[in-house]
Motif scaffolding. Structure first.
Motif, PDB file in Angstrom:
ATOM      1  N   PHE A   1     -13.879  -6.641  27.284  1.00  0.00           N
ATOM      2  CA  PHE A   1     -13.004  -6.191  28.359  1.00  0.00           C
ATOM      3  C   PHE A   1     -11.587  -6.740  28.129  1.00  0.00           C
ATOM      4  CE2 PHE A   1     -17.296  -6.391  29.996  1.00  0.00           C
ATOM      5  CZ  PHE A   1     -17.437  -5.210  30.712  1.00  0.00           C
ATOM      6  N   TYR A   2     -10.591  -5.943  28.479  1.00  0.00           N
ATOM      7  CA  TYR A   2      -9.202  -6.372  28.320  1.00  0.00           C
ATOM      8  C   TYR A   2      -8.950  -7.641  29.129  1.00  0.00           C
ATOM      9  CZ  TYR A   2      -4.117  -6.173  28.100  1.00  0.00           C
ATOM     10  OH  TYR A   2      -2.795  -6.478  27.882  1.00  0.00           O
ATOM     11  N   GLN A   3      -8.361  -8.643  28.477  1.00  0.00           N
ATOM     12  CA  GLN A   3      -8.098  -9.951  29.085  1.00  0.00           C
ATOM     13  C   GLN A   3      -9.381 -10.601  29.615  1.00  0.00           C
ATOM     14  OE1 GLN A   3      -5.363 -11.234  28.361  1.00  0.00           O
ATOM     15  NE2 GLN A   3      -3.584 -10.467  29.477  1.00  0.00           N
ATOM     16  N   ASN A   4     -10.513 -10.234  29.019  1.00  0.00           N
ATOM     17  CA  ASN A   4     -11.822 -10.808  29.381  1.00  0.00           C
ATOM     18  C   ASN A   4     -12.207 -10.587  30.841  1.00  0.00           C
ATOM     19  OD1 ASN A   4     -10.592 -13.250  27.269  1.00  0.00           O
ATOM     20  ND2 ASN A   4     -12.460 -12.168  26.741  1.00  0.00           N
ATOM     21  N   MET A   5     -11.668  -9.525  31.457  1.00  0.00           N
ATOM     22  CA  MET A   5     -11.952  -9.273  32.864  1.00  0.00           C
ATOM     23  C   MET A   5     -12.820  -8.038  33.027  1.00  0.00           C
ATOM     24  SD  MET A   5      -9.440  -8.711  36.142  1.00  0.00           S
ATOM     25  CE  MET A   5      -9.688  -6.933  36.229  1.00  0.00           C
TER      26      MET A   5
ATOM     27  N   GLY B   1     -16.918   1.286  47.166  1.00  0.00           N
ATOM     28  CA  GLY B   1     -15.800   0.383  47.353  1.00  0.00           C
ATOM     29  C   GLY B   1     -14.714   0.647  46.333  1.00  0.00           C
ATOM     30  N   PRO B   2     -13.611  -0.113  46.385  1.00  0.00           N
ATOM     31  CA  PRO B   2     -12.500   0.077  45.447  1.00  0.00           C
ATOM     32  C   PRO B   2     -12.955  -0.127  43.998  1.00  0.00           C
ATOM     33  CG  PRO B   2     -11.868  -1.359  47.261  1.00  0.00           C
ATOM     34  CD  PRO B   2     -13.349  -1.182  47.361  1.00  0.00           C
ATOM     35  N   VAL B   3     -12.357   0.631  43.100  1.00  0.00           N
ATOM     36  CA  VAL B   3     -12.684   0.545  41.674  1.00  0.00           C
ATOM     37  C   VAL B   3     -11.470   0.039  40.909  1.00  0.00           C
ATOM     38  CG1 VAL B   3     -13.223   1.874  39.594  1.00  0.00           C
ATOM     39  CG2 VAL B   3     -14.459   2.332  41.731  1.00  0.00           C
ATOM     40  N   SER B   4     -11.669  -1.015  40.134  1.00  0.00           N
ATOM     41  CA  SER B   4     -10.642  -1.515  39.225  1.00  0.00           C
ATOM     42  C   SER B   4     -11.307  -1.712  37.866  1.00  0.00           C
ATOM     43  CB  SER B   4     -10.052  -2.835  39.731  1.00  0.00           C
ATOM     44  OG  SER B   4      -9.083  -3.325  38.829  1.00  0.00           O
ATOM     45  N   LEU B   5     -10.923  -0.886  36.906  1.00  0.00           N
ATOM     46  CA  LEU B   5     -11.583  -0.906  35.608  1.00  0.00           C
ATOM     47  C   LEU B   5     -11.044  -1.994  34.693  1.00  0.00           C
ATOM     48  CD1 LEU B   5     -11.736   2.945  35.002  1.00  0.00           C
ATOM     49  CD2 LEU B   5     -13.621   1.448  35.673  1.00  0.00           C
ATOM     50  N   PHE B   6      -9.751  -2.326  34.847  1.00  0.00           N
ATOM     51  CA  PHE B   6      -9.117  -3.249  33.920  1.00  0.00           C
ATOM     52  C   PHE B   6      -8.264  -4.285  34.650  1.00  0.00           C
ATOM     53  CE2 PHE B   6      -9.754   0.566  31.268  1.00  0.00           C
ATOM     54  CZ  PHE B   6     -10.398  -0.008  30.166  1.00  0.00           C
ATOM     55  N   HIS B   7      -7.840  -5.272  33.901  1.00  0.00           N
ATOM     56  CA  HIS B   7      -6.921  -6.301  34.359  1.00  0.00           C
ATOM     57  C   HIS B   7      -5.654  -5.659  34.936  1.00  0.00           C
ATOM     58  CE1 HIS B   7      -4.008  -9.627  33.934  1.00  0.00           C
ATOM     59  NE2 HIS B   7      -5.043 -10.431  33.981  1.00  0.00           N
TER      60      HIS B   7
END
Length: 275
Positions: free
Chosen positions: A33-37, A263-269
């Motif tokens: 994952f980008y920035q390990n998140m 709920g809200p979706v955040s795929l990346f940093h």
């Protein structure tokens, strides 16, 4: 005090060898994952399993698996331009979806049946038999073999925990063109391209209601360019048409939040641009 220290070392060794179905991706296989998140909980199903996909004692990507629907929610991986010819190995499954004391590496059903029953395998996940005799559907990779530069990496994508029933025309048409043309083009100036590809559960099933047929297939990516800027994008397709939309990451996240309704979706940093 010495016995306590030895006990702690022994316990940590047991954990390290515990296997590749893990409690979460944090501090396990977050390198994909980008920035390990890892992606946030807006995608998490009722019965999740976090799989560090391991083959030949090496981790190749991360898959969030839906035990109830018997399909992956997404697979996260690092894109690599392929340099070899595609060779299709035997399809594999994830032993630790059956029970945690089984081997950590993906394995064929034939090998697993030496230690567990076919029923144990089938109860825990989709199996090869589920994908036989399909009409207008085929095995669709989320993490595609063509996005790996080694034969081992390509082989590792041939696990049924990385597969969904995908519309055949879409799989061979617009989605294939996205994988082989759009991603390489957009990744041309990237230092490292982090990709997350997923599927939204639908209302229909195959194999006597065992395996869900997704309503949508989606993809996303984020990377730092050679100029140290950050770029990101998304793509989505209805799983009954040979058509794909490439869109901004923020627009994809909003659409997925509506489709999953979890709920809200955040795929990346946060560094990855949404607009």
């Amino acid at each position: 005090m010495l016995w306590l220290l030895l006990l702690q070392v022994w316990a940590s060794c047991l954990w390290l060898g515990h296997g590749e179905v893990v409690p979460s991706f944090a501090n396990t296989c977050n390198q994909f994952f980008y920035q390990n998140m890892p992606a946030t909980k807006g995608l998490e199903p009722q019965k999740p399993a976090w799989i560090c996909q391991t083959f030949q004692n090496q981790r190749f990507y991360a898959t969030l698996y839906d035990r109830k629907q018997r399909i992956p929610v997404y697979s996260a991986y690092i894109y690599q331009a392929t340099t070899g010819k595609r060779v299709t190995p035997e399809w594999m499954v994830e032993p630790q979806l059956i029970r945690p004391n089984l081997p950590r590496e993906m394995e064929t059903e034939k090998i697993l049946r030496k230690t567990v029953s076919q029923k144990d395998i089938s109860d825990s996940q989709s199996v090869y038999q589920d994908y036989l005799n399909l009409t207008d559907l085929s095995r669709g990779h989320l993490n595609p073999a063509a996005h790996h530069s080694t034969q081992e990496g390509r082989d590792a994508t041939f696990t049924l925990t990385n597969i969904v029933p995908q519309n055949t025309a879409l799989n061979n048409g617009a989605w294939s063109r996205y994988e082989t043309k759009t991603v390489p083009k957009k990744s041309k100036d990237c230092q490292t391209t982090y990709a997350i590809v997923g599927a939204v559960p639908g209302d229909s099933y195959i194999s006597q209601n065992r395996v869900n047929v997704p309503s949508h297939i989606w993809a996303s990516a984020c990377c730092k360019t050679n100029n140290n800027t950050v770029v990101a994008w998304g793509a989505i397709a209805e799983n009954n048409k040979d058509k794909i939309r490439v869109l901004k990451l923020g627009d994809l996240e909003k659409e997925l939040a509506k489709l999953y309704n979890r709920g809200p979706v955040s795929l990346f940093h946060a560094d990855c641009p949404r607009t």
